[in-house]
Design a protein around this motif. Sequence first.
Motif, PDB file in Angstrom:
ATOM      1  N   GLU A 114       0.958  -1.252  -0.010  1.00 22.52           N
ATOM      2  CA  GLU A 114       0.040  -0.001   0.091  1.00 22.52           C
ATOM      3  C   GLU A 114       0.497   0.762   0.251  1.00 22.52           C
ATOM      4  O   GLU A 114       1.404   2.034   0.873  1.00 22.52           O
ATOM      5  CB  GLU A 114      -0.769  -0.006   1.592  1.00 22.52           C
ATOM      6  N   ILE A 115       1.819   1.681  -0.959  1.00 24.88           N
ATOM      7  CA  ILE A 115       2.192   2.142  -1.086  1.00 24.88           C
ATOM      8  C   ILE A 115       1.778   3.949  -2.053  1.00 24.88           C
ATOM      9  O   ILE A 115       2.028   2.267  -3.257  1.00 24.88           O
ATOM     10  CB  ILE A 115       4.354   2.032  -1.055  1.00 24.88           C
ATOM     11  N   THR A 116       2.345   4.530  -2.565  1.00 27.84           N
ATOM     12  CA  THR A 116       1.441   4.880  -3.948  1.00 27.84           C
ATOM     13  C   THR A 116       2.923   5.395  -4.675  1.00 27.84           C
ATOM     14  O   THR A 116       4.106   5.697  -3.917  1.00 27.84           O
ATOM     15  CB  THR A 116       0.780   7.080  -3.525  1.00 27.84           C
ATOM     16  N   THR A 117       2.685   5.441  -6.251  1.00 21.69           N
ATOM     17  CA  THR A 117       3.415   5.633  -7.023  1.00 21.69           C
ATOM     18  C   THR A 117       3.564   7.391  -7.698  1.00 21.69           C
ATOM     19  O   THR A 117       2.112   6.734  -8.355  1.00 21.69           O
ATOM     20  CB  THR A 117       4.620   4.555  -8.052  1.00 21.69           C
ATOM     21  N   THR A 118       4.639   8.182  -8.131  1.00 19.06           N
ATOM     22  CA  THR A 118       4.193   9.293  -8.982  1.00 19.06           C
ATOM     23  C   THR A 118       4.406   9.046 -10.393  1.00 19.06           C
ATOM     24  O   THR A 118       4.975   9.582 -10.639  1.00 19.06           O
ATOM     25  CB  THR A 118       5.872   9.942  -8.479  1.00 19.06           C
ATOM     26  N   ASP A 119       5.415   7.305 -10.296  1.00 19.06           N
ATOM     27  CA  ASP A 119       6.088   6.960 -11.506  1.00 19.06           C
ATOM     28  C   ASP A 119       4.656   6.583 -12.357  1.00 19.06           C
ATOM     29  O   ASP A 119       4.487   5.326 -11.893  1.00 19.06           O
ATOM     30  CB  ASP A 119       7.005   5.743 -11.169  1.00 19.06           C
ATOM     31  N   LEU A 120       4.616   7.057 -13.330  1.00 18.70           N
ATOM     32  CA  LEU A 120       3.669   6.715 -14.657  1.00 18.70           C
ATOM     33  C   LEU A 120       3.638   5.250 -15.034  1.00 18.70           C
ATOM     34  O   LEU A 120       2.838   4.614 -15.732  1.00 18.70           O
ATOM     35  CB  LEU A 120       3.436   7.418 -15.828  1.00 18.70           C
ATOM     36  N   ASP A 121       5.340   5.145 -15.286  1.00 18.95           N
ATOM     37  CA  ASP A 121       5.845   3.740 -16.291  1.00 18.95           C
ATOM     38  C   ASP A 121       5.079   2.574 -15.018  1.00 18.95           C
ATOM     39  O   ASP A 121       5.188   1.115 -15.433  1.00 18.95           O
ATOM     40  CB  ASP A 121       7.370   3.421 -15.662  1.00 18.95           C
ATOM     41  N   GLU A 122       4.543   2.311 -13.609  1.00 23.95           N
ATOM     42  CA  GLU A 122       4.308   1.631 -12.753  1.00 23.95           C
ATOM     43  C   GLU A 122       2.814   1.662 -12.488  1.00 23.95           C
ATOM     44  O   GLU A 122       2.336   0.460 -12.060  1.00 23.95           O
ATOM     45  CB  GLU A 122       5.103   2.635 -11.684  1.00 23.95           C
ATOM     46  N   TYR A 123       2.184   2.063 -13.536  1.00 22.72           N
ATOM     47  CA  TYR A 123       0.713   2.031 -13.881  1.00 22.72           C
ATOM     48  C   TYR A 123       0.200   1.081 -15.049  1.00 22.72           C
ATOM     49  O   TYR A 123       1.185   1.328 -15.871  1.00 22.72           O
ATOM     50  CB  TYR A 123       0.076   3.563 -13.526  1.00 22.72           C
ATOM     51  N   ASP A 124      -0.659   0.326 -14.796  1.00 25.91           N
ATOM     52  CA  ASP A 124      -0.890  -0.903 -15.353  1.00 25.91           C
ATOM     53  C   ASP A 124      -2.232  -0.912 -16.651  1.00 25.91           C
ATOM     54  O   ASP A 124      -1.550  -0.841 -17.338  1.00 25.91           O
ATOM     55  CB  ASP A 124      -0.894  -1.879 -14.442  1.00 25.91           C
ATOM     56  N   TYR A 125      -3.203  -0.020 -15.896  1.00 27.10           N
ATOM     57  CA  TYR A 125      -3.864   0.576 -16.679  1.00 27.10           C
ATOM     58  C   TYR A 125      -4.451   2.047 -16.224  1.00 27.10           C
ATOM     59  O   TYR A 125      -3.999   2.510 -15.571  1.00 27.10           O
ATOM     60  CB  TYR A 125      -5.236  -0.941 -16.004  1.00 27.10           C
ATOM     61  N   TRP A 126      -4.715   2.501 -17.579  1.00 26.83           N
ATOM     62  CA  TRP A 126      -5.298   3.974 -17.617  1.00 26.83           C
ATOM     63  C   TRP A 126      -6.386   4.078 -18.659  1.00 26.83           C
ATOM     64  O   TRP A 126      -6.951   3.505 -19.167  1.00 26.83           O
ATOM     65  CB  TRP A 126      -4.139   4.451 -18.751  1.00 26.83           C
ATOM     66  N   GLY A 127      -6.830   5.417 -18.170  1.00 28.98           N
ATOM     67  CA  GLY A 127      -8.788   5.420 -18.622  1.00 28.98           C
ATOM     68  C   GLY A 127      -8.448   6.229 -19.922  1.00 28.98           C
ATOM     69  O   GLY A 127      -6.886   6.901 -19.923  1.00 28.98           O
ATOM     70  N   GLN A 128      -8.964   6.271 -20.650  1.00 33.62           N
ATOM     71  CA  GLN A 128      -9.064   7.521 -21.686  1.00 33.62           C
ATOM     72  C   GLN A 128      -8.535   9.186 -21.645  1.00 33.62           C
ATOM     73  O   GLN A 128      -8.123   9.760 -22.502  1.00 33.62           O
ATOM     74  CB  GLN A 128     -10.040   7.395 -22.635  1.00 33.62           C
ATOM     75  N   GLY A 129      -8.722   9.570 -20.742  1.00 38.44           N
ATOM     76  CA  GLY A 129      -8.671  10.867 -20.509  1.00 38.44           C
ATOM     77  C   GLY A 129     -10.010  12.104 -20.663  1.00 38.44           C
ATOM     78  O   GLY A 129     -10.771  11.402 -20.929  1.00 38.44           O
ATOM     79  N   THR A 130      -9.890  12.452 -19.425  1.00 35.22           N
ATOM     80  CA  THR A 130     -11.526  13.995 -19.873  1.00 35.22           C
ATOM     81  C   THR A 130     -10.242  15.191 -19.673  1.00 35.22           C
ATOM     82  O   THR A 130      -9.288  15.274 -18.806  1.00 35.22           O
ATOM     83  CB  THR A 130     -11.634  13.926 -18.419  1.00 35.22           C
ATOM     84  N   LEU A 131     -10.865  16.393 -21.341  1.00 40.27           N
ATOM     85  CA  LEU A 131      -9.825  17.635 -21.325  1.00 40.27           C
ATOM     86  C   LEU A 131     -10.564  18.636 -20.067  1.00 40.27           C
ATOM     87  O   LEU A 131     -12.274  18.850 -20.251  1.00 40.27           O
ATOM     88  CB  LEU A 131     -10.507  18.121 -22.505  1.00 40.27           C
ATOM     89  N   VAL A 132      -9.421  19.155 -19.322  1.00 39.20           N
ATOM     90  CA  VAL A 132      -9.640  20.563 -18.408  1.00 39.20           C
ATOM     91  C   VAL A 132      -9.470  21.816 -18.374  1.00 39.20           C
ATOM     92  O   VAL A 132      -8.619  21.450 -19.256  1.00 39.20           O
ATOM     93  CB  VAL A 132      -9.187  20.121 -17.078  1.00 39.20           C
ATOM     94  N   THR A 133      -9.936  22.689 -19.478  1.00 38.89           N
ATOM     95  CA  THR A 133      -9.463  23.805 -19.466  1.00 38.89           C
ATOM     96  C   THR A 133      -9.612  24.969 -18.857  1.00 38.89           C
ATOM     97  O   THR A 133     -10.935  25.313 -18.326  1.00 38.89           O
ATOM     98  CB  THR A 133     -10.374  24.434 -21.312  1.00 38.89           C
TER      99      THR A 133
END
Length: 124
Positions: A102-121
């Motif tokens: 139960e340790i968070t990581t800031t490294d995006l390469d450690e993440y296994d799954y990604w959502g499609q993204g949502t735009l914030v302007t």
Amino acid sequence: QLQASGGGLVQAGGSLRLSCAASGDTFSRYVMGWFRQAPGKERQFVAAISWSGGSIDYADSVKGRFTISRDNGKSTVSLQMNNLKPEDTAVYYCAAEKTIVEITTTDLDEYDYWGQGTLVTVSS
């Protein structure tokens, strides 16, 4: 599978709440993170939360303005964004890391799954 929502256009100083719904596996065994990517820039870490919410991490640029939270019963993770600034403009992605610790990581390469993204302007 991750589905992000809640993006939109807001004036500087305003607020938005992003949500990410997960399906297909035991949500509570995933560290969940939010990343963002501005035009012409690399994807960068925003916030992450561990299984139980006991470990939370934020990028320095959003500390005190953004709050990450999760609801394991509903398999959702949220990002409350307050006092938005034009430099917060980006596509925001939720991500999941399957891990036995139960340790968070800031490294995006450690993440296994990604959502499609949502735009914030954020307009000035």
